[in-house]
Design a protein around this motif. Sequence first.
Motif, PDB file in Angstrom:
ATOM      1  N   TYR A   4       0.840  -1.205   0.000  1.00 53.35           N
ATOM      2  CA  TYR A   4       0.000   0.000   0.000  1.00 53.35           C
ATOM      3  C   TYR A   4       0.872   1.251   0.000  1.00 53.35           C
ATOM      4  O   TYR A   4       0.631   2.185  -0.775  1.00 53.35           O
ATOM      5  CB  TYR A   4      -0.940   0.019   1.222  1.00 53.35           C
ATOM      6  N   HIS A  11       1.736   6.879  -6.565  1.00 53.25           N
ATOM      7  CA  HIS A  11       0.550   7.665  -6.930  1.00 53.25           C
ATOM      8  C   HIS A  11       0.799   9.161  -6.700  1.00 53.25           C
ATOM      9  O   HIS A  11       0.565   9.984  -7.593  1.00 53.25           O
ATOM     10  CB  HIS A  11      -0.616   7.184  -6.056  1.00 53.25           C
ATOM     11  N   ALA A  15       1.201  12.195  -9.522  1.00 56.39           N
ATOM     12  CA  ALA A  15       0.347  13.396  -9.494  1.00 56.39           C
ATOM     13  C   ALA A  15       1.224  14.650  -9.401  1.00 56.39           C
ATOM     14  O   ALA A  15       0.974  15.652 -10.082  1.00 56.39           O
ATOM     15  CB  ALA A  15      -0.613  13.325  -8.301  1.00 56.39           C
ATOM     16  N   VAL A  19       0.870  17.405 -12.349  1.00 57.55           N
ATOM     17  CA  VAL A  19       0.246  18.684 -11.986  1.00 57.55           C
ATOM     18  C   VAL A  19       1.322  19.765 -11.773  1.00 57.55           C
ATOM     19  O   VAL A  19       1.168  20.899 -12.229  1.00 57.55           O
ATOM     20  CB  VAL A  19      -0.658  18.525 -10.732  1.00 57.55           C
ATOM     21  N   GLY A  68      -3.659   3.719  -8.206  1.00 59.03           N
ATOM     22  CA  GLY A  68      -4.948   4.126  -7.608  1.00 59.03           C
ATOM     23  C   GLY A  68      -5.881   2.934  -7.425  1.00 59.03           C
ATOM     24  O   GLY A  68      -6.482   2.753  -6.358  1.00 59.03           O
ATOM     25  N   LEU A  72      -7.244   1.322  -4.035  1.00 58.14           N
ATOM     26  CA  LEU A  72      -8.700   1.174  -3.902  1.00 58.14           C
ATOM     27  C   LEU A  72      -9.058  -0.208  -3.358  1.00 58.14           C
ATOM     28  O   LEU A  72      -9.884  -0.350  -2.455  1.00 58.14           O
ATOM     29  CB  LEU A  72      -9.313   1.356  -5.295  1.00 58.14           C
ATOM     30  N   MET A  90     -11.494   9.480  -9.915  1.00 58.55           N
ATOM     31  CA  MET A  90     -11.403   8.642 -11.119  1.00 58.55           C
ATOM     32  C   MET A  90     -12.065   9.329 -12.313  1.00 58.55           C
ATOM     33  O   MET A  90     -11.546   9.299 -13.428  1.00 58.55           O
ATOM     34  CB  MET A  90     -12.059   7.284 -10.857  1.00 58.55           C
ATOM     35  N   TYR A  93      -9.898  12.073 -13.505  1.00 54.35           N
ATOM     36  CA  TYR A  93      -8.729  11.508 -14.193  1.00 54.35           C
ATOM     37  C   TYR A  93      -9.072  11.264 -15.678  1.00 54.35           C
ATOM     38  O   TYR A  93      -8.268  11.567 -16.567  1.00 54.35           O
ATOM     39  CB  TYR A  93      -8.292  10.188 -13.536  1.00 54.35           C
ATOM     40  N   MET A  96      -9.020  14.498 -17.490  1.00 52.98           N
ATOM     41  CA  MET A  96      -7.631  14.952 -17.690  1.00 52.98           C
ATOM     42  C   MET A  96      -6.939  14.146 -18.790  1.00 52.98           C
ATOM     43  O   MET A  96      -6.222  14.690 -19.624  1.00 52.98           O
ATOM     44  CB  MET A  96      -6.833  14.817 -16.388  1.00 52.98           C
ATOM     45  N   VAL A 145      -6.101  17.046  -6.454  1.00 52.68           N
ATOM     46  CA  VAL A 145      -5.138  16.925  -5.345  1.00 52.68           C
ATOM     47  C   VAL A 145      -5.758  17.467  -4.050  1.00 52.68           C
ATOM     48  O   VAL A 145      -5.653  16.842  -2.985  1.00 52.68           O
ATOM     49  CB  VAL A 145      -3.810  17.655  -5.684  1.00 52.68           C
ATOM     50  N   ALA A 148      -8.285  14.988  -2.821  1.00 49.35           N
ATOM     51  CA  ALA A 148      -7.652  13.798  -2.238  1.00 49.35           C
ATOM     52  C   ALA A 148      -7.126  14.101  -0.840  1.00 49.35           C
ATOM     53  O   ALA A 148      -7.167  13.251   0.047  1.00 49.35           O
ATOM     54  CB  ALA A 148      -6.510  13.331  -3.142  1.00 49.35           C
ATOM     55  N   ARG A 151     -10.352  14.912   1.570  1.00 49.59           N
ATOM     56  CA  ARG A 151     -11.217  13.738   1.757  1.00 49.59           C
ATOM     57  C   ARG A 151     -12.612  14.119   2.263  1.00 49.59           C
ATOM     58  O   ARG A 151     -13.019  13.696   3.361  1.00 49.59           O
ATOM     59  CB  ARG A 151     -10.599  12.754   2.741  1.00 49.59           C
TER      60      ARG A 151
HETATM   61  C1  HEM Z   1      -8.026   6.113 -12.062  1.00 50.47           C
HETATM   62  C2  HEM Z   1      -7.544   7.140 -11.420  1.00 50.47           C
HETATM   63  C3  HEM Z   1      -7.351   7.236  -9.925  1.00 50.47           C
HETATM   64  C4  HEM Z   1      -7.658   6.349  -8.909  1.00 50.47           C
HETATM   65  C5  HEM Z   1      -8.310   4.985  -9.023  1.00 50.47           C
HETATM   66  C6  HEM Z   1      -7.239   6.956  -7.667  1.00 50.47           C
HETATM   67  C7  HEM Z   1      -7.370   6.384  -6.408  1.00 50.47           C
HETATM   68  C8  HEM Z   1      -6.881   6.904  -5.221  1.00 50.47           C
HETATM   69  C9  HEM Z   1      -7.027   6.301  -3.924  1.00 50.47           C
HETATM   70  C10 HEM Z   1      -7.761   4.995  -3.629  1.00 50.47           C
HETATM   71  C11 HEM Z   1      -6.393   7.104  -3.030  1.00 50.47           C
HETATM   72  C12 HEM Z   1      -6.268   6.877  -1.512  1.00 50.47           C
HETATM   73  C13 HEM Z   1      -7.379   7.650  -0.844  1.00 50.47           C
HETATM   74  C14 HEM Z   1      -7.283   7.649   0.656  1.00 50.47           C
HETATM   75  O1  HEM Z   1      -6.284   7.163   1.205  1.00 50.47           O
HETATM   76  O2  HEM Z   1      -8.218   8.147   1.302  1.00 50.47           O
HETATM   77  C15 HEM Z   1      -5.821   8.216  -3.761  1.00 50.47           C
HETATM   78  C16 HEM Z   1      -5.068   9.234  -3.208  1.00 50.47           C
HETATM   79  C17 HEM Z   1      -4.546  10.290  -3.909  1.00 50.47           C
HETATM   80  N1  HEM Z   1      -4.758  10.584  -5.250  1.00 50.47           N
HETATM   81 FE1  HEM Z   1      -5.725   9.396  -6.588  1.00 50.47          FE
HETATM   82  N2  HEM Z   1      -6.664   8.170  -7.941  1.00 50.47           N
HETATM   83  C18 HEM Z   1      -6.729   8.381  -9.291  1.00 50.47           C
HETATM   84  C19 HEM Z   1      -6.280   9.504  -9.979  1.00 50.47           C
HETATM   85  C20 HEM Z   1      -5.638  10.576  -9.403  1.00 50.47           C
HETATM   86  C21 HEM Z   1      -5.221  11.763 -10.091  1.00 50.47           C
HETATM   87  C22 HEM Z   1      -5.456  12.048 -11.583  1.00 50.47           C
HETATM   88  C23 HEM Z   1      -4.593  12.576  -9.194  1.00 50.47           C
HETATM   89  C24 HEM Z   1      -3.970  13.920  -9.394  1.00 50.47           C
HETATM   90  C25 HEM Z   1      -3.636  14.413 -10.522  1.00 50.47           C
HETATM   91  C26 HEM Z   1      -4.619  11.888  -7.929  1.00 50.47           C
HETATM   92  C27 HEM Z   1      -4.059  12.378  -6.763  1.00 50.47           C
HETATM   93  C28 HEM Z   1      -4.083  11.742  -5.542  1.00 50.47           C
HETATM   94  C29 HEM Z   1      -3.381  12.221  -4.365  1.00 50.47           C
HETATM   95  C30 HEM Z   1      -2.493  13.459  -4.265  1.00 50.47           C
HETATM   96  C31 HEM Z   1      -3.671  11.301  -3.328  1.00 50.47           C
HETATM   97  C32 HEM Z   1      -3.137  11.332  -1.894  1.00 50.47           C
HETATM   98  C33 HEM Z   1      -4.073  12.081  -0.989  1.00 50.47           C
HETATM   99  C34 HEM Z   1      -3.627  12.097   0.455  1.00 50.47           C
HETATM  100  O3  HEM Z   1      -3.553  11.043   1.074  1.00 50.47           O
HETATM  101  O4  HEM Z   1      -3.354  13.169   0.968  1.00 50.47           O
HETATM  102  N3  HEM Z   1      -5.275  10.683  -8.089  1.00 50.47           N
HETATM  103  N4  HEM Z   1      -6.153   8.066  -5.101  1.00 50.47           N
END
Ligand code: HEM
Length: 154
Positions: A4, A11, A15, A19, A68, A72, A90, A93, A96, A145, A148, A151
Amino acid sequence: MTPYALSYALHVLAALIWVGGMFFAWMILRPAAVKTLEAPTRLQLWAEVFQRFFRWVWLAVLILPVSGMGMLHMRFSGFETAPKYVHVMMGLYIVMLALFLRIQALQLPELRRAIEAQQWPAGGAVLGKIRRLVGINLIIGLVVVALAALRPTF
Ligand code: HEM
């Protein structure tokens, strides 16, 4: 290091590169190039910049959904039980990705053709379109961002 944590690091780095690169291009390089360079040099600079930056964007575009989807399943045990902000992430994404593919497949070749033919006004018009799409993608990326990190519970 857990799987994880590895997915999370990849991930966030992907990003950051995508970005952050758009932020630098839009907010810093664009005004500096307008101020200091004539149209022919500026257009050639952008064609080079896009070619180099887009290689990294391709990597980010692949890493984001793979890591991601991994997170998930590991954290929320699937799509249905994942929080809404992940669904929104998603969806955004996909928007984008579509805008990026549009620039890569249509507008960048158009820019290169205009440069080869030394049609600077036409090149400037294409660059304007690219600038608009990158600007939109930058805003969406920043929103994703923030989403994310915040939350929110809708
Ligand atoms: C198919 C596309 C994507 C999936 C399935 C996905 C899924 C996830 C999941 C499951 C998390 C963890 C959430 C949590 O811990 O509460 C996460 C965190 C994050 N995602 Fe994505 N994501 C996707 C696309 C993107 C894109 C396009 C960006 C930015 C350009 C992005 C930026 C972030 C960031 C910065 C985090 C960390 C947030 C934090 O813990 O502070 N994600 N994403």
